[in-house]
Design a protein around this motif. Structure first.
Motif, short mmCIF file in Angstrom:
data_model
loop_
_atom_site.label_atom_id
_atom_site.label_comp_id
_atom_site.label_asym_id
_atom_site.label_seq_id
_atom_site.Cartn_x
_atom_site.Cartn_y
_atom_site.Cartn_z
N THR A 106 1.39 -1.49 -0.49
CA THR A 106 0.19 0.02 -0.14
C THR A 106 0.86 1.18 0.41
O THR A 106 0.66 2.29 0.06
N ARG A 107 2.20 0.95 -0.01
CA ARG A 107 3.23 2.34 -0.05
C ARG A 107 3.92 2.52 -1.43
O ARG A 107 4.36 2.99 -1.38
N LEU A 108 3.87 1.38 -2.27
CA LEU A 108 3.97 1.60 -3.58
C LEU A 108 4.04 2.83 -4.16
O LEU A 108 2.68 3.55 -3.68
N SER A 109 4.82 2.96 -4.96
CA SER A 109 4.33 4.43 -5.91
C SER A 109 4.63 4.31 -6.92
O SER A 109 4.67 3.18 -7.86
N ALA A 110 3.68 5.18 -7.80
CA ALA A 110 4.14 4.83 -9.89
C ALA A 110 5.31 4.50 -10.08
O ALA A 110 5.64 4.05 -11.08
N ALA A 111 6.11 5.35 -9.09
CA ALA A 111 7.51 4.81 -9.72
C ALA A 111 8.23 3.56 -9.50
O ALA A 111 9.17 2.94 -10.15
N ASP A 112 7.21 2.68 -8.41
CA ASP A 112 8.16 1.44 -8.16
C ASP A 112 7.24 0.57 -9.27
O ASP A 112 7.04 -0.44 -9.56
N LEU A 113 6.09 1.12 -9.74
CA LEU A 113 5.73 0.47 -10.69
C LEU A 113 6.09 0.37 -12.68
O LEU A 113 4.89 0.29 -13.77
N ALA A 114 7.07 1.88 -12.65
CA ALA A 114 6.68 2.67 -13.64
C ALA A 114 6.79 1.06 -15.42
O ALA A 114 7.09 1.33 -16.43
N VAL A 136 -2.86 2.63 -4.11
CA VAL A 136 -2.59 1.70 -4.77
C VAL A 136 -3.26 1.98 -6.01
O VAL A 136 -1.99 1.96 -6.81
N VAL A 137 -4.34 2.58 -6.46
CA VAL A 137 -4.94 3.20 -7.25
C VAL A 137 -3.98 4.16 -8.13
O VAL A 137 -3.47 3.92 -9.28
N ALA A 138 -3.48 4.58 -7.65
CA ALA A 138 -2.84 6.60 -8.38
C ALA A 138 -1.42 5.05 -8.86
O ALA A 138 -0.82 6.11 -9.63
N ALA A 139 -0.88 4.26 -7.61
CA ALA A 139 0.47 4.01 -7.95
C ALA A 139 0.46 3.63 -9.81
O ALA A 139 0.54 2.22 -10.31
N CYS A 140 -0.85 2.56 -9.50
CA CYS A 140 -1.62 1.59 -11.06
C CYS A 140 -2.13 1.98 -11.92
O CYS A 140 -1.43 1.93 -13.72
N VAL A 141 -2.14 3.78 -12.28
CA VAL A 141 -2.62 4.50 -12.65
C VAL A 141 -1.49 4.71 -14.01
O VAL A 141 -0.73 5.12 -14.04
N GLY A 142 -2.07 4.81 -15.36
CA GLY A 142 -1.05 4.61 -16.45
C GLY A 142 -0.28 3.25 -17.20
O GLY A 142 0.04 3.31 -18.44
#
Length: 272
Positions: A106-114, A136-142
């Motif tokens: 739950t602490r993942l960022s968009a950068a972690d999932l880039a 989580v949703v904010a990190a997954c967008v894109g």
């Protein structure tokens, strides 16, 4: 009854894996598969991997070389998940490699999932809070995101029993309980997740993914039932007395092959 789980968690995940596999909505996978074809390996981040049920199911249904990144806060479960991917190959025989990341997803960022071509999860959303789902949703967008087998709170047991509705309601209230200051969303999580993506302009598709448990799944039905009733009694102490006879009836029906259970879930594909 007061015990919510009678099996160790890893054993429970192993027991439910075939039912999860049968339930997942293949239609959503068909929608996302064309987005994942290319000359470079597909990179898939699986959130809350547990023992690796989602990666084992999905890797064999996607073509081309794949690299899976499995996320969980439990290092032992991650080790089991990675080991369980040994020998798994893609739908066309291409290689599948695996890495693990232990930590708070739950602490993942968009950068972690880039680097992700796709983000997945299975049976995860109901254990999150509204704030955690937003992160989580904010990190997954894109990138396409496939969240599978999320509970909706609706259950149907056949034959019916007068206590079914009260146990279902108490269980759902238990799923929404506050734990260590975290108010879980339980059966409200799918709608919250869809709304969070929509606020960010991301299209969402949902499909049902129910468990259908009959005599061939009697062991799973019985174990699920124990946890379901145990959680309901933990939420409502007044159910404990009536639930004793109720549980005996239901478990006897399951053992004799007379009980069928429909546990409704929902699959969600965002951005696919």
């Amino acid at each position: 009854m007061t015990v919510e789980e009678t099996l160790p968690f890893a054993d429970w995940l192993r027991l439910r894996e075939p039912a999860d596999a049968a339930a997942r909505a293949e239609e959503l996978l068909d929608a996302v598969r064309p987005r994942l074809t290319g000359t470079t390996p597909t990179v898939i981040h699986d959130l809350g991997s547990g023992t690796g049920s989602m990666s084992r199911w999905l890797a064999t249904r996607l073509p081309g070389p794949q690299h899976w990144v499995l996320h969980d806060r439990d290092a032992d479960l991650l080790a089991r998940a990675a080991e369980g991917m040994t020998g798994v190959v893609a739908a066309d025989g291409a290689p599948v490699t695996v890495g693990t990341r232990c930590g708070d997803l739950t602490r993942l960022s968009a950068a972690d999932l880039a680097e992700a071509s796709l983000v997945t999860a299975s049976a995860l959303l109901d254990m999150l809070t509204a704030e955690e789902i937003e992160r989580v949703v904010a990190a997954c967008v894109g990138r396409p995101t496939l969240f599978a087998v999320s509970v909706t709170g609706r259950v149907r047991l056949t034959p019916g029993d007068p206590l079914d509705a009260a146990v279902e309601a108490a269980f759902n209230d238990h799923q929404r309980r506050t734990v260590d200051g975290r108010r879980l969303l339980g059966p409200d999580a799918v709608a919250a997740t869809a709304a969070a993506f929509a606020r960010r302009g991301v299209s969402v598709r949902q499909r049902p993914s129910p468990w259908r448990l009959g005599p061939a799944q009697a062991d799973l039905a019985a174990e699920w039932f124990r946890g379901w009733v145990g959680a309901a009694c933990a939420q409502r102490a007044d159910l404990a007395g009536p639930a004793e006879a109720y549980a005996r009836r239901r478990l006897a029906d399951a053992a004799a092959g007379r009980l069928t259970v429909l546990v409704e879930h929902s699959d969600l594909l965002a951005g696919g």
